[in-house]
Design an enzyme around this catalytic site. Structure first.
Site, PDB file in Angstrom:
ATOM      1  N   ASP A 315      53.172  33.316  29.801  1.00 45.56           N
ATOM      2  CA  ASP A 315      53.536  34.585  29.156  1.00 45.56           C
ATOM      3  C   ASP A 315      55.021  34.915  29.282  1.00 45.56           C
ATOM      4  O   ASP A 315      55.537  35.734  28.528  1.00 45.56           O
ATOM      5  CB  ASP A 315      52.760  35.754  29.799  1.00 45.56           C
ATOM      6  N   HIS A 447      20.274  21.781  12.357  1.00 45.63           N
ATOM      7  CA  HIS A 447      19.694  22.966  11.700  1.00 45.63           C
ATOM      8  C   HIS A 447      18.565  23.498  12.563  1.00 45.63           C
ATOM      9  O   HIS A 447      17.759  22.710  13.059  1.00 45.63           O
ATOM     10  CB  HIS A 447      19.160  22.586  10.324  1.00 45.63           C
TER      11      HIS A 447
HETATM   12  P1  FAD Z   1      49.935  35.612  34.764  1.00 49.93           P
HETATM   13  O1  FAD Z   1      48.502  35.342  34.609  1.00 49.93           O
HETATM   14  O2  FAD Z   1      50.415  36.988  34.528  1.00 49.93           O
HETATM   15  O3  FAD Z   1      50.320  35.134  36.240  1.00 49.93           O
HETATM   16  C1  FAD Z   1      51.588  35.317  36.747  1.00 49.93           C
HETATM   17  C2  FAD Z   1      51.476  35.383  38.261  1.00 49.93           C
HETATM   18  O4  FAD Z   1      52.780  35.370  38.809  1.00 49.93           O
HETATM   19  C3  FAD Z   1      50.804  36.631  38.792  1.00 49.93           C
HETATM   20  O5  FAD Z   1      49.775  36.272  39.660  1.00 49.93           O
HETATM   21  C4  FAD Z   1      51.897  37.390  39.516  1.00 49.93           C
HETATM   22  O6  FAD Z   1      51.418  38.066  40.673  1.00 49.93           O
HETATM   23  C5  FAD Z   1      52.822  36.255  39.921  1.00 49.93           C
HETATM   24  N1  FAD Z   1      54.218  36.650  40.063  1.00 49.93           N
HETATM   25  C6  FAD Z   1      54.975  37.337  39.178  1.00 49.93           C
HETATM   26  N2  FAD Z   1      56.251  37.421  39.622  1.00 49.93           N
HETATM   27  C7  FAD Z   1      56.276  36.778  40.820  1.00 49.93           C
HETATM   28  C8  FAD Z   1      57.308  36.497  41.750  1.00 49.93           C
HETATM   29  N3  FAD Z   1      58.581  36.853  41.511  1.00 49.93           N
HETATM   30  N4  FAD Z   1      56.989  35.809  42.868  1.00 49.93           N
HETATM   31  C9  FAD Z   1      55.712  35.408  43.113  1.00 49.93           C
HETATM   32  N5  FAD Z   1      54.707  35.626  42.237  1.00 49.93           N
HETATM   33  C10 FAD Z   1      54.990  36.294  41.112  1.00 49.93           C
HETATM   34  N6  FAD Z   1      44.169  35.454  27.410  1.00 49.93           N
HETATM   35  C11 FAD Z   1      43.286  34.586  26.893  1.00 49.93           C
HETATM   36  O7  FAD Z   1      43.660  33.449  26.584  1.00 49.93           O
HETATM   37  N7  FAD Z   1      41.964  34.921  26.741  1.00 49.93           N
HETATM   38  C12 FAD Z   1      41.507  36.137  27.064  1.00 49.93           C
HETATM   39  O8  FAD Z   1      40.318  36.411  26.909  1.00 49.93           O
HETATM   40  C13 FAD Z   1      42.407  37.084  27.603  1.00 49.93           C
HETATM   41  N8  FAD Z   1      41.986  38.309  27.969  1.00 49.93           N
HETATM   42  C14 FAD Z   1      42.875  39.196  28.522  1.00 49.93           C
HETATM   43  C15 FAD Z   1      42.419  40.459  28.869  1.00 49.93           C
HETATM   44  C16 FAD Z   1      43.290  41.380  29.414  1.00 49.93           C
HETATM   45  C17 FAD Z   1      42.781  42.744  29.791  1.00 49.93           C
HETATM   46  C18 FAD Z   1      44.655  41.015  29.643  1.00 49.93           C
HETATM   47  C19 FAD Z   1      45.604  41.987  30.262  1.00 49.93           C
HETATM   48  C20 FAD Z   1      45.111  39.758  29.290  1.00 49.93           C
HETATM   49  C21 FAD Z   1      44.233  38.843  28.720  1.00 49.93           C
HETATM   50  N9  FAD Z   1      44.651  37.570  28.324  1.00 49.93           N
HETATM   51  C22 FAD Z   1      43.766  36.693  27.761  1.00 49.93           C
HETATM   52  C23 FAD Z   1      46.046  37.137  28.498  1.00 49.93           C
HETATM   53  C24 FAD Z   1      46.151  36.239  29.748  1.00 49.93           C
HETATM   54  O9  FAD Z   1      45.693  36.955  30.862  1.00 49.93           O
HETATM   55  C25 FAD Z   1      47.584  35.795  29.937  1.00 49.93           C
HETATM   56  O10 FAD Z   1      48.048  35.168  28.754  1.00 49.93           O
HETATM   57  C26 FAD Z   1      47.697  34.817  31.091  1.00 49.93           C
HETATM   58  O11 FAD Z   1      47.216  35.368  32.286  1.00 49.93           O
HETATM   59  C27 FAD Z   1      49.149  34.373  31.278  1.00 49.93           C
HETATM   60  O12 FAD Z   1      49.217  33.451  32.314  1.00 49.93           O
HETATM   61  P2  FAD Z   1      50.535  33.267  33.183  1.00 49.93           P
HETATM   62  O13 FAD Z   1      50.194  32.279  34.221  1.00 49.93           O
HETATM   63  O14 FAD Z   1      51.679  33.008  32.294  1.00 49.93           O
HETATM   64  O15 FAD Z   1      50.825  34.687  33.829  1.00 49.93           O
END
Ligand code: FAD
Ligand code: NAD
Length: 473
Positions: A315, A447
């Site tokens: 993200d 089916h």
């Molecule tokens: P994140 O999951 O946000 O993880 C980032 C991590 O980094 C976190 O644990 C945070 O604590 C940690 N962090 C941040 N900064 C620091 C730092 N400086 N030092 C140490 N740790 C840190 N996506 C789907 O594909 N399907 C779904 O059904 C879906 N449903 C969702 C429902 C909701 C309500 C929400 C809010 C989101 C949903 N999403 C869904 C989106 C999905 O959750 C995100 O796209 C995904 O979690 C992104 O993954 P990521 O690893 O990039 O970031």
């Protein structure tokens, strides 16, 4: 010195950690999230407060709704159906905890070193980790930034975390709000709005745009709007919230719609107007990492930042904010660090809205193809003509297959209907293999299944569908 240090243990970061370790690299994953007792929690937004808890509540609320409203049609009298919201929440928490615990287990099995605390990248490929009063600095040959995203807060409706909440707060209500307001009729608004509407809330959605779900194929979005309105979601489009004030027990919301002002009291207000990249206190002034104009970490198509050996995934970088997109980027980066030629196919990222029925799509929609001047053909099939959909009382919606007019290569698949998330995945696999709509048409489908609707839509793209009138043009 580690081969790889990853900051952030969500689906992008933890998957990168496991893959890098599988490939023989020494890996540490820094994560700041912890529970009330201070135990570290991996899984990020997705496992803790996103994909998984929302899907647990979507499932429970759908069961409640069906038991309360639909069973009599099948000749089943279930008596008075009662809701135990605290038990529903406990089940959700149990599912989440099980999956979060599973990641710690996977880290152990794969020899990934977990490091608890807030990570910050310093110059010279060093990472500073702060945990309470203690600070340590570790070095790495490669650093992967995977810090995810956070909900956007708007000035007209500031979170008070009790009555004006973000998606995390909306997964934790202790009682069903009688009147629920939602700012933003996007993916989160529709999913969480559906949860609470099924449990009995009167839901009003205040959406700024005139277009409903602009990222969805227009004709499908129209069907979706009609169905969700029928389900009781009051979706107000082109609506500007001017002020929301939280009182002790409710929220007073002022908004403008079609030039007139309204004032409404809601028991709870969810603000879900998008998410922004999380780079808070992540980059030291001299680390050299560039951001783009929207605040995302700037990367190329291989997720490499402008600093050699520093990567960013999930993200916190451009592209859809989806768990599977982040995980695939994590795998790609781990493999590239290990010297492999990995890539992500950004043309085929599936999207799903887990409402009932589900909305799912992959590839281009008609509006995009028109804008690009691509000549295409289209085949649609309604679930109302599917035997299985009718037998299971799931006959709302349709499947649309878009294919290149000349080569017949499938360019997009758009579904609103039962098991749309699973159906779109079948089409996506075909698209990954460069399938034509004729290839799907020539494939045998069991089916009766709802998958037959995909078969028929692919046949319809060549005017060959059996169960709808589509005489050869
Ligand atoms: P994140 O999951 O946000 O993880 C980032 C991590 O980094 C976190 O644990 C945070 O604590 C940690 N962090 C941040 N900064 C620091 C730092 N400086 N030092 C140490 N740790 C840190 N996506 C789907 O594909 N399907 C779904 O059904 C879906 N449903 C969702 C429902 C909701 C309500 C929400 C809010 C989101 C949903 N999403 C869904 C989106 C999905 O959750 C995100 O796209 C995904 O979690 C992104 O993954 P990521 O690893 O990039 O970031
Ligand atoms: P979104 O972009 O899907 O929807 C936000 C909506 O809020 C848009 O329709 C936008 O026009 C509207 N909006 C923006 N500002 C507004 C304002 N001031 N007043 C009224 N409306 C306003 O974002 P989201 O629903 O917050 O979800 C965030 C991200 O999380 C999305 O990118 C999504 O991909 C991801 N997510 C995915 C899933 C899934 O895959 N099923 C589920 C939940 C979240």
């Amino acid at each position: 010195m580690y081969d790889v240090v990853i900051i952030g243990g969500g689906p992008a970061g933890y998957v990168a950690a496991i893959r890098a370790s599988q490939l023989g690299l020494s890996v540490a994953c820094v994560e700041s999230m912890s529970d009330k007792e201070g135990n570290q929690r991996f899984g990020g937004t997705c496992l803790n407060v996103g994909c998984i808890p929302s899907k647990a509540l979507l499932d429970s609320s759908q069961r409640f709704y069906e038991a309360s409203n639909d069973l009599s049609k099948h000749g089943i009298d279930a008596g008075t159906v009662k809701l135990d919201i605290s038990a529903m929440m406990q089940r959700k928490d149990k599912v989440v905890d099980q999956l979060v615990g599973g990641i710690s287990g996977l880290f152990k099995a794969n020899k990934v070193t977990p490091i608890q605390g807030h990570g910050k990248i310093l110059s010279g490929k060093r990472v500073e980790i702060t945990n309470g009063d203690s600070t340590e600095i570790i070095e790495a040959k490669n650093i992967i930034l995977a810090t995810g995203s956070k909900p956007i807060e708007i000035s007209s409706a500031k979170f008070d975390d009790t009555n004006i909440v973000d998606s995390t707060g909306a997964l934790e209500f202790k009682a069903v709000p009688k009147k629920l307001g939602i700012i933003g009729a996007g993916v989160i608004g529709l999913e969480l709005g559906s949860v609470w509407a099924r449990l009995g809330s009167e839901v009003t959605m205040l959406e700024a745009m005139q277009d409903f779900l602009p990222m969805v194929d227009k004709k499908i979005a129209k069907e979706v709007y009609k169905e969700f309105t029928k389900q009781g979601l009051n979706i107000k489009l082109g609506c500007k919230v001017t002020n929301a004030v939280a009182n002790k027990t409710n929220v007073n919301v002022k908004y403008e719609e079609d030039g007139s002002s309204s004032d409404e009291i809601f028991d709870k207000l969810i603000v879900c107007v998008g998410r922004s990249p999380n780079t808070e206190n992540l980059l030291s002034d001299d680390c050299g990492i560039e951001l783009d104009d929207k605040g995302f970490i700037k990367v190329d198509s291989f997720c490499s930042t402008n600093e050699p050996g520093v990567w960013a995934v999930g993200d916190v970088v451009r592209g859809p904010m989806l768990a599977h997109k982040g995980s695939e980027e994590g795998v790609m980066v781990a493999e590239r660090i290990a010297g492999k030629h990995a890539a992500v196919n950004y043309d085929l990222v599936p999207s799903v809205i887990y409402t009932h029925p589900e909305v799912a799509w992959v590839g281009k929609n008609e509006e995009e193809l028109k804008a690009e001047g691509v000549e295409y053909k289209s085949g649609s099939f309604p679930f109302a003509a599917s035997g299985r959909a009718l037998a299971t009382d799931e006959s709302v919606g349709s499947v649309k297959v878009l294919a290149d007019k000349v080569t017949d290569t499938i360019l997009g698949i758009h579904i609103f209907g039962p098991s749309a998330a699973e159906l779109v995945q079948q089409g996506l696999i075909a698209m990954e293999f460069g399938s034509s709509s004729e290839d799907i048409g020539l494939t045998m489908f069991s089916h009766p299944t709802v998958s037959e609707a995909l078969h028929e839509a692919a046949l319809a793209a060549n005017s060959n569908a059996i169960h709808i009138g589509n005489r050869k043009r």
